[in-house]
Design an enzyme around this catalytic site. Structure first.
Site, mmCIF file in Angstrom:
data_model
loop_
_atom_site.group_PDB
_atom_site.id
_atom_site.type_symbol
_atom_site.label_atom_id
_atom_site.label_comp_id
_atom_site.label_asym_id
_atom_site.label_seq_id
_atom_site.Cartn_x
_atom_site.Cartn_y
_atom_site.Cartn_z
ATOM 1 N N ALA A 146 0.820 -1.214 0.000
ATOM 2 C CA ALA A 146 0.000 0.000 0.000
ATOM 3 C C ALA A 146 0.858 1.270 0.000
ATOM 4 C CB ALA A 146 -0.935 -0.015 1.208
ATOM 5 N N ASP A 163 -8.637 -1.412 5.071
ATOM 6 C CA ASP A 163 -9.202 -2.652 5.629
ATOM 7 C C ASP A 163 -8.046 -3.575 5.970
ATOM 8 O OD1 ASP A 163 -10.830 -4.778 6.303
ATOM 9 O OD2 ASP A 163 -11.259 -5.335 4.235
ATOM 10 N N PRO A 172 2.509 -6.721 9.274
ATOM 11 C CA PRO A 172 2.776 -6.037 8.002
ATOM 12 C C PRO A 172 2.081 -4.687 7.853
ATOM 13 C CG PRO A 172 1.316 -7.924 7.666
ATOM 14 C CD PRO A 172 1.740 -7.958 9.111
#
Ligand code: SPD
Length: 332
Positions: A146, A163, A172
């Site tokens: 991300a 989410d 992580p």
């Protein structure tokens, strides 16, 4: 696909804190593997049905996942009113995408989940969760991290939805709850865009995480509202936070009516199981001591100077780098 029926007295021990264990009875075992990023398990829990665990923490169970996915997805969409492009960070099980696609305004959902094994395994074994959403023509899946996606991809979104797994040490997702990351997210929002994140358990005796995440968001966005839902299979109330630079109106009779009207207008073919105007406003009715702690909280999650890796996370308190980060939720 049928899993292996478990004949033995098999239990999944989820450490809610180092002193509190939620014992989930396992009826069937579908998947248990270690991916490049985390331990992944898909099991049938009997009471709550099929469920996914990551690093020993329950992520979703078909018996009550609507209590998680409906607030996470529809609260930001309702506050926006007409979302077209949505980015989901994490969400490889497809439950969030399923809910977002119920909006007739949504044209595109980008899912960015670092773990391709989670996506592929959920696609195969958790049809009850994604219900085909992972293969919908409006959905694009990016198996990448991300941080990299948010920083390098120039797309702009109406809604960005986080989410992720809880921000546990060595987990992580730790760096994705920091001021630096929230700033990067804000750069990817369209004018009037809305960011929502799962924001850890709201039980203050269990963890200081929730008020700190909300405080960190308040360092970045002008409007931030915390909310919670009780998802029984999680064992403790789940916090969320929604943030924007537009005003966020979340209380009062006019909001109840407005939410019901938007749902009737934009979620026509599909059904919401849990959320309507009354539940929407109720989500934001937090206990008094939690509201007070959010207002007095000073710790902001931040990366050490120059860091982007999870182990560089620190909590800063009035410039003091010694403030504790979210505690471990593992066996002692
Ligand atoms: N405390 C558990 C939080 C779980 C957050 N991620 C859930 C993923 C479901 N799509």
């Amino acid at each position: 696909m049928p899993g292996a029926e478990v004949k033995a007295d098999l239990w999944f021990s989820e450490y809610i804190t180092p002193f509190d264990v939620y014992q989930h009875g396992v009826r069937k075992l579908y998947v248990a593997e270690t991916t490049a990023y985390q331990d992944l398990a898909i099991v049938d829990l009997g009471t709550y049905g099929k469920a996914m665990f990551l690093d020993g923490k329950l992520q979703c169970a078909i018996g009550d996942e609507a209590l998680y996915h409906e607030p996470l997805c529809h609260v930001p969409c309702l506050l926006h009113g007409s979302p077209q492009r949505v980015l989901v960070l994490g969400g490889g099980d497809g439950g969030a995408a399923r809910e977002l696609l119920k909006w007739d305004t949504v044209e595109r959902v980008d899912i960015v989940d670092i773990d391709d094994r989670v996506i592929q395994t959920c696609r195969e074994h958790l049809q009850e969760i994604h219900r085909g959403a992972l293969d919908d023509r409006r959905v694009r899946i990016h198996a990448t991290d991300a941080w990299g996606y948010v920083q390098s991809n120039g797309e702009q979104y109406d809604i960005i939805l986080s989410d992720l797994t809880d921000p546990l040490e060595h987990g992580p997702s730790l760096a994705l709850f920091t001021r630096e990351f929230f700033l990067a997210v804000k750069m990817r929002l369209r004018h009037g865009g809305v960011f929502v994140t799962q924001a850890g358990p709201t039980s203050l005796v269990e963890s200081p995480m929730h008020p700190r995440i909300v405080r960190t968001l308040r360092a970045v966005f002008s409007s931030v509202q915390a909310f919670q839902a009780f998802i029984p299979s999680y064992g403790s109330p789940q916090g969320f936070a929604v943030a924007s630079d537009r005003p966020l109106r979340v209380r009062g009779d006019a909001v109840v009516e407005h939410v019901d009207r938007l749902i009737a207008e934009h979620i026509r073919g599909a059904r919401l199981v849990k959320l309507d105007g009354i539940m929407f406003t109720g989500l934001f009715c937090l206990p008094k001591d939690l509201r007070e702690q959010i207002d007095r909280e000073q710790v902001i999650y931040s990366l050490k100077k120059g860091g982007t890796a999870p182990d560089t996370l620190i909590g800063t308190k009035d410039g003091d780098a010694d403030a504790t980060i979210a505690p471990e939720r593992r066996p002692i």
